[in-house]
Design a protein around this motif. Structure first.
Motif, mmCIF file in Angstrom:
data_model
loop_
_atom_site.group_PDB
_atom_site.id
_atom_site.type_symbol
_atom_site.label_atom_id
_atom_site.label_comp_id
_atom_site.label_asym_id
_atom_site.label_seq_id
_atom_site.Cartn_x
_atom_site.Cartn_y
_atom_site.Cartn_z
ATOM 1 N N GLY A 11 43.594 33.357 40.000
ATOM 2 C CA GLY A 11 42.896 33.462 38.718
ATOM 3 C C GLY A 11 42.709 34.900 38.277
ATOM 4 N N VAL A 12 42.389 35.793 39.215
ATOM 5 C CA VAL A 12 42.237 37.213 38.879
ATOM 6 C C VAL A 12 43.556 37.787 38.373
ATOM 7 N N ALA A 13 44.650 37.431 39.037
ATOM 8 C CA ALA A 13 45.968 37.915 38.604
ATOM 9 C C ALA A 13 46.291 37.430 37.196
ATOM 10 N N VAL A 14 45.976 36.162 36.921
ATOM 11 C CA VAL A 14 46.233 35.618 35.586
ATOM 12 C C VAL A 14 45.364 36.327 34.548
ATOM 13 N N LEU A 15 44.094 36.598 34.900
ATOM 14 C CA LEU A 15 43.204 37.293 33.970
ATOM 15 C C LEU A 15 43.695 38.705 33.662
ATOM 16 N N VAL A 16 44.209 39.390 34.684
ATOM 17 C CA VAL A 16 44.753 40.741 34.462
ATOM 18 C C VAL A 16 45.914 40.680 33.477
ATOM 19 N N LEU A 17 46.789 39.694 33.668
ATOM 20 C CA LEU A 17 47.940 39.555 32.786
ATOM 21 C C LEU A 17 47.495 39.207 31.362
ATOM 22 N N LEU A 18 46.536 38.301 31.228
ATOM 23 C CA LEU A 18 46.053 37.923 29.899
ATOM 24 C C LEU A 18 45.336 39.090 29.225
ATOM 25 N N ALA A 19 44.575 39.858 29.998
ATOM 26 C CA ALA A 19 43.878 41.012 29.425
ATOM 27 C C ALA A 19 44.867 42.033 28.877
ATOM 28 N N ASP A 20 45.966 42.232 29.582
ATOM 29 C CA ASP A 20 46.978 43.181 29.105
ATOM 30 C C ASP A 20 47.626 42.674 27.823
ATOM 31 N N ILE A 21 47.881 41.360 27.768
ATOM 32 C CA ILE A 21 48.487 40.785 26.564
ATOM 33 C C ILE A 21 47.541 40.912 25.378
ATOM 34 N N VAL A 22 46.258 40.593 25.593
ATOM 35 C CA VAL A 22 45.272 40.689 24.507
ATOM 36 C C VAL A 22 45.121 42.135 24.047
ATOM 37 N N MET B 18 50.455 36.631 44.806
ATOM 38 C CA MET B 18 51.142 36.241 46.031
ATOM 39 C C MET B 18 50.285 36.436 47.278
ATOM 40 N N PHE B 19 49.276 37.319 47.210
ATOM 41 C CA PHE B 19 48.407 37.503 48.375
ATOM 42 C C PHE B 19 47.639 36.225 48.699
ATOM 43 N N GLY B 20 47.444 35.360 47.734
ATOM 44 C CA GLY B 20 46.770 34.084 48.005
ATOM 45 C C GLY B 20 47.685 33.015 48.563
ATOM 46 N N TRP B 21 48.995 33.212 48.512
ATOM 47 C CA TRP B 21 49.946 32.173 48.910
ATOM 48 C C TRP B 21 50.908 32.638 49.993
ATOM 49 N N HIS B 22 51.546 33.785 49.785
ATOM 50 C CA HIS B 22 52.519 34.305 50.750
ATOM 51 C C HIS B 22 52.280 35.799 50.932
ATOM 52 N N TRP C 134 42.758 30.307 45.011
ATOM 53 C CA TRP C 134 42.784 30.119 43.563
ATOM 54 C C TRP C 134 42.021 31.220 42.830
ATOM 55 N N VAL C 135 41.020 31.804 43.486
ATOM 56 C CA VAL C 135 40.315 32.940 42.879
ATOM 57 C C VAL C 135 41.269 34.117 42.723
ATOM 58 N N ILE C 136 42.052 34.400 43.780
ATOM 59 C CA ILE C 136 43.019 35.499 43.703
ATOM 60 C C ILE C 136 44.031 35.236 42.592
#
Length: 388
Positions: free
Chosen positions: A20-31, A58-62, A16-18
């Motif tokens: 979360g980091v991916a989501v933060l990167v995406l949100l940072a780009d949007i902001v 995907m590195f956290g799941w597959h 979930w940390v991985i």
């Protein structure tokens, strides 16, 4: 070695940390695009950022999907006319691929990465020269080394956990085996003696025959001494190291068991008839003799508990070629109808069925077997056989 060549995806909180980091990167780009519209990239470049964030998650799941997604980011970067983010991302992800994917996936990823970097260095309009490509390859090698070390640590942790689990399972199995062994000893050597003592105590209460009373007192005394001796031996088993041998410590063989059973049954007015084959006696080794002694004791105790009114018990030991067979038959009590299942003659001595079940298991381990059931005369028959 197979475990080393398997995927090791992230687990628990790391996964979930991985993500979360991916989501933060995406949100940072949007902001950033909203706050600084003048620096907003093209739509393909914005899609590229979202795609790389997806590959990271995907590195956290597959991990395999993530590795392939990273490589497919190169053509997407060329389409977006901005391949540099993909190069940096793929270089950093080399360690993640080494830490989470199987060996063949890592080899495929590394070969593809090197080939793509060579092509990037050759293309005149890529913006990357040979020195830049060489530096990226060095960084990828360093990332790979870190990822490989992480993978070895994770694999060693899993191997250690699996080993501990196996050892705990073996320890629990050993404890269970020891409990069953002690339970068998208690049942085979003590509970039967207590049953006999209880039955003869009732004889003392109800009988007025001096000879029968004297005989019952002698059986009670003998069974008490026998039970105390066996109890000491069971206690000794719990205090000694190692599994030991259940034949050690004075376990009785068939001949003394026949004599003891004859005395116990005779004191209750039950006649014991013997039919022992000489060739069968010669075929008995200590293990076979001790096993038959326990079977005889169990059958006799069941006669005392369930058929104390039986006038006669026939014990036969025969040689049937490949097997030595012990038959114990009790005649039905006078006036009783033929039985289909065992009945309880005394409400104070409940039947459990434990002894017969464990005796069947024990004989099965030795390559033999035990059967029990009514005979044609209405009595009960126990038949035990063991190979010669």
């Amino acid at each position: 070695m197979a475990a080393v060549d398997a995927d090791l995806p992230a687990r628990g909180a790391v996964r979930w940390v991985i993500t979360g980091v991916a989501v933060l990167v995406l949100l940072a780009d949007i902001v950033a695009n909203l706050v600084f519209p003048e620096s907003r990239g093209t739509i393909p470049q914005q899609l590229l950022v979202g795609y790389l964030a997806f590959a990271l998650a995907m590195f956290g799941w597959h991990p395999r999907v993530a590795a392939v997604a990273v490589l497919f980011g190169f053509p997407l970067g060329m389409w977006a006319d901005d391949i540099s983010p993909v190069i940096f991302f793929a270089t950093a992800c080399t360690g993640a691929v080494a830490a989470t994917t199987a060996r063949r996936v890592l080899i495929g990823y590394a070969a593809s990465y090197v080939a793509i970097m060579v092509v990037v260095g050759v293309l005149p309009d890529s913006g990357w020269d040979a020195v830049d490509v060489f530096m990226m390859l060095l960084l990828a090698a360093a990332s790979f080394a870190v990822g490989f070390v992480v993978r070895r640590v994770r694999w060693n942790e899993q191997a250690l956990a699996a080993r501990v689990a196996r050892m705990e399972a073996m320890l629990e199995a050993a404890k269970r085996e020891e409990r069953e062994r002690i339970g068998d000893e208690l049942h085979d050597l003590i509970i039967r003696d207590l049953t006999i003592i209880a039955m003869h105590a009732k004889v003392l209460e109800r009988s007025r025959n001096p000879e029968q009373l004297a005989s019952s007192r002698e059986v009670i005394a003998s069974s008490s001494r026998h039970a105390l001796g066996d109890l000491r031996r069971v206690l000794r088993l719990t205090r000694t190291e190692g599994s030991g041998d259940w034949l050690d410590g004075g376990v009785e063989l068939l001949a003394p068991a026949l004599q003891a059973v004859g005395s116990q049954l005779g004191a209750l007015g039950i006649e014991l008839e013997l039919d022992v084959s000489e060739s069968a006696v010669e075929a008995l080794d200590p293990t076979t003799s001790a096993s038959f002694a326990r079977a005889l004791r169990e059958a006799a105790a069941n006669v005392i508990k369930h058929a104390s009114g039986s006038p006669r018990v026939m014990v036969r030991l025969t040689d049937e070629g490949r097997n030595v067979v012990l038959d114990v038959n009790n005649a039905p009590a006078p006036g009783r109808a033929p039985r289909r299942v065992p009945v309880e003659e005394d409400g104070d001595l409940p039947a459990g069925g434990y002894g017969l079940a464990r005796m069947t298991e024990r004989f099965g381990v030795l390559g033999g077997g035990v059967t029990a059931g009514p005979d044609s005369s209405g009595g009960w028959r126990v038949r035990a056989h063991l190979p010669r």
